[in-house]
Design a protein around this motif. Sequence first.
Motif, PDB file in Angstrom:
ATOM      1  N   ALA A 132       0.826  -1.203   0.000  1.00  0.00           N
ATOM      2  CA  ALA A 132       0.000   0.000   0.000  1.00  0.00           C
ATOM      3  C   ALA A 132       0.863   1.256   0.000  1.00  0.00           C
ATOM      4  O   ALA A 132       1.982   1.268   0.551  1.00  0.00           O
ATOM      5  CB  ALA A 132      -0.907  -0.007   1.234  1.00  0.00           C
ATOM      6  N   ASP A 133       0.369   2.317  -0.622  1.00  0.00           N
ATOM      7  CA  ASP A 133       1.034   3.612  -0.521  1.00  0.00           C
ATOM      8  C   ASP A 133       1.160   3.986   0.950  1.00  0.00           C
ATOM      9  O   ASP A 133       0.230   3.785   1.752  1.00  0.00           O
ATOM     10  CB  ASP A 133       0.224   4.687  -1.250  1.00  0.00           C
ATOM     11  N   GLY A 134       2.314   4.530   1.312  1.00  0.00           N
ATOM     12  CA  GLY A 134       2.576   4.851   2.705  1.00  0.00           C
ATOM     13  C   GLY A 134       3.071   3.677   3.524  1.00  0.00           C
ATOM     14  O   GLY A 134       3.219   3.789   4.741  1.00  0.00           O
ATOM     15  N   GLY A 135       3.345   2.546   2.866  1.00  0.00           N
ATOM     16  CA  GLY A 135       3.825   1.356   3.554  1.00  0.00           C
ATOM     17  C   GLY A 135       5.316   1.412   3.841  1.00  0.00           C
ATOM     18  O   GLY A 135       5.959   2.461   3.724  1.00  0.00           O
ATOM     19  N   ALA A 136       5.867   0.255   4.216  1.00  0.00           N
ATOM     20  CA  ALA A 136       7.278   0.222   4.595  1.00  0.00           C
ATOM     21  C   ALA A 136       7.892  -1.121   4.248  1.00  0.00           C
ATOM     22  O   ALA A 136       7.249  -2.164   4.358  1.00  0.00           O
ATOM     23  CB  ALA A 136       7.436   0.478   6.096  1.00  0.00           C
ATOM     24  N   VAL A 137       9.148  -1.067   3.835  1.00  0.00           N
ATOM     25  CA  VAL A 137       9.962  -2.254   3.598  1.00  0.00           C
ATOM     26  C   VAL A 137      11.150  -2.192   4.541  1.00  0.00           C
ATOM     27  O   VAL A 137      11.795  -1.143   4.665  1.00  0.00           O
ATOM     28  CB  VAL A 137      10.460  -2.326   2.137  1.00  0.00           C
ATOM     29  N   VAL A 138      11.426  -3.294   5.224  1.00  0.00           N
ATOM     30  CA  VAL A 138      12.607  -3.371   6.088  1.00  0.00           C
ATOM     31  C   VAL A 138      13.423  -4.582   5.659  1.00  0.00           C
ATOM     32  O   VAL A 138      12.916  -5.711   5.644  1.00  0.00           O
ATOM     33  CB  VAL A 138      12.233  -3.498   7.578  1.00  0.00           C
ATOM     34  N   ASN A 139      14.674  -4.350   5.301  1.00  0.00           N
ATOM     35  CA  ASN A 139      15.592  -5.416   4.917  1.00  0.00           C
ATOM     36  C   ASN A 139      16.518  -5.741   6.090  1.00  0.00           C
ATOM     37  O   ASN A 139      16.957  -4.837   6.811  1.00  0.00           O
ATOM     38  CB  ASN A 139      16.434  -4.982   3.715  1.00  0.00           C
ATOM     39  N   ARG A 179       5.540   7.125  -3.674  1.00  0.00           N
ATOM     40  CA  ARG A 179       4.321   6.490  -3.154  1.00  0.00           C
ATOM     41  C   ARG A 179       4.268   6.550  -1.625  1.00  0.00           C
ATOM     42  O   ARG A 179       3.383   5.959  -1.020  1.00  0.00           O
ATOM     43  CB  ARG A 179       4.258   5.035  -3.608  1.00  0.00           C
ATOM     44  N   GLY A 180       5.215   7.232  -1.036  1.00  0.00           N
ATOM     45  CA  GLY A 180       5.252   7.309   0.419  1.00  0.00           C
ATOM     46  C   GLY A 180       5.723   6.039   1.083  1.00  0.00           C
ATOM     47  O   GLY A 180       5.562   5.876   2.303  1.00  0.00           O
ATOM     48  N   THR A 245      13.826   6.913   6.287  1.00  0.00           N
ATOM     49  CA  THR A 245      13.893   6.117   5.063  1.00  0.00           C
ATOM     50  C   THR A 245      15.300   6.187   4.489  1.00  0.00           C
ATOM     51  O   THR A 245      16.032   7.160   4.715  1.00  0.00           O
ATOM     52  CB  THR A 245      12.845   6.577   4.020  1.00  0.00           C
ATOM     53  N   GLY A 246      15.680   5.135   3.798  1.00  0.00           N
ATOM     54  CA  GLY A 246      16.997   5.081   3.171  1.00  0.00           C
ATOM     55  C   GLY A 246      18.141   4.850   4.138  1.00  0.00           C
ATOM     56  O   GLY A 246      19.303   5.074   3.797  1.00  0.00           O
ATOM     57  N   GLN A 247      17.834   4.351   5.337  1.00  0.00           N
ATOM     58  CA  GLN A 247      18.856   4.186   6.363  1.00  0.00           C
ATOM     59  C   GLN A 247      19.205   2.720   6.586  1.00  0.00           C
ATOM     60  O   GLN A 247      18.354   1.838   6.452  1.00  0.00           O
ATOM     61  CB  GLN A 247      18.380   4.787   7.685  1.00  0.00           C
ATOM     62  N   VAL A 248      20.457   2.483   6.943  1.00  0.00           N
ATOM     63  CA  VAL A 248      20.926   1.168   7.376  1.00  0.00           C
ATOM     64  C   VAL A 248      21.369   1.332   8.826  1.00  0.00           C
ATOM     65  O   VAL A 248      22.369   1.991   9.109  1.00  0.00           O
ATOM     66  CB  VAL A 248      22.081   0.653   6.505  1.00  0.00           C
ATOM     67  N   ILE A 249      20.610   0.767   9.749  1.00  0.00           N
ATOM     68  CA  ILE A 249      20.816   1.022  11.172  1.00  0.00           C
ATOM     69  C   ILE A 249      21.458  -0.189  11.835  1.00  0.00           C
ATOM     70  O   ILE A 249      20.899  -1.287  11.824  1.00  0.00           O
ATOM     71  CB  ILE A 249      19.477   1.349  11.859  1.00  0.00           C
ATOM     72  N   GLU A 250      22.639   0.028  12.395  1.00  0.00           N
ATOM     73  CA  GLU A 250      23.319  -1.066  13.089  1.00  0.00           C
ATOM     74  C   GLU A 250      22.614  -1.367  14.412  1.00  0.00           C
ATOM     75  O   GLU A 250      22.251  -0.459  15.164  1.00  0.00           O
ATOM     76  CB  GLU A 250      24.779  -0.705  13.362  1.00  0.00           C
ATOM     77  N   VAL A 251      22.413  -2.666  14.686  1.00  0.00           N
ATOM     78  CA  VAL A 251      21.775  -3.108  15.928  1.00  0.00           C
ATOM     79  C   VAL A 251      22.689  -4.169  16.524  1.00  0.00           C
ATOM     80  O   VAL A 251      22.500  -5.370  16.332  1.00  0.00           O
ATOM     81  CB  VAL A 251      20.367  -3.699  15.656  1.00  0.00           C
TER      82      VAL A 251
END
Length: 257
Positions: A132-139, A179-180, A245-251
């Motif tokens: 959906a528009d406004g959704g999110a993908v996390v890799n 598409r947000g 968005t567009g970030q790679v966050i170390e955990v």
Amino acid sequence: MRVGIVVGASSGIGQSAAIQLAARGAGVILTYRGNEAGARDTVAAIEKDGGTAVALRLDVGRSETFPAFREQVVAALHDTWRRDTVDHLVNNAGFGGMARFEDTTEELFDRFSRVLLKGPYFLTQALLPLIADGGAVVNVSSSSALPTGLVEAGYSAYATMKGGLNVLTRCLAKELAVRGVRVNAVAPGPTRTRLADASGVVGFEAYPDVIPALAARTALGRLGEPDDVGTLIAALAGDEGRWITGQVIEVSGGYDL
């Protein structure tokens, strides 16, 4: 109700992410490859707390199966939630392992590529019309692929694919912003999971003696747990991550800091 897809959720980080998303009120479509019992455990944990989940089998290393998988997702969305889109996609499935550069075969290199890079690339492409528009993908990436990450001998092929996933994350964040849709990655350090290596040997269950040394190299003094990562994945997918968005966050708890 929001609905998310968590790829590779029969154990470890993926299982935690699925449960954390459900705890935030989302329905969950979760996938597994060989660990059906683990997938059933994830579904049971979600349902025990009043959530809704559906488990589907998927081999991320076989991109030719993605169109059929998309149709299964469409059916699950309609039958379970009476909707035709998803709000979250978590690309988590993978396998670990190491081989020194001179010992890395083309077969192993290609397997890493199919599962860790080609799979997420083309699975996201196949599912994109359903997001959906406004959704999110996390890799789910790895601290081994970060410029500031510790370089260990034996991870050239693995880290290369995770590095490619990081680049893909930034590129998709740019392309899907119209598409947000937000796209981010998490990069775990050493984490207590059941992630099998290329031979099928299961990580810390097989090598418990390495845990004290890893904890000693971690600023916060312990090995990472799946919930340490799963909680952040759920936050990035949800409203808490609405301006990221567009970030790679170390955990990693400060691994090798």
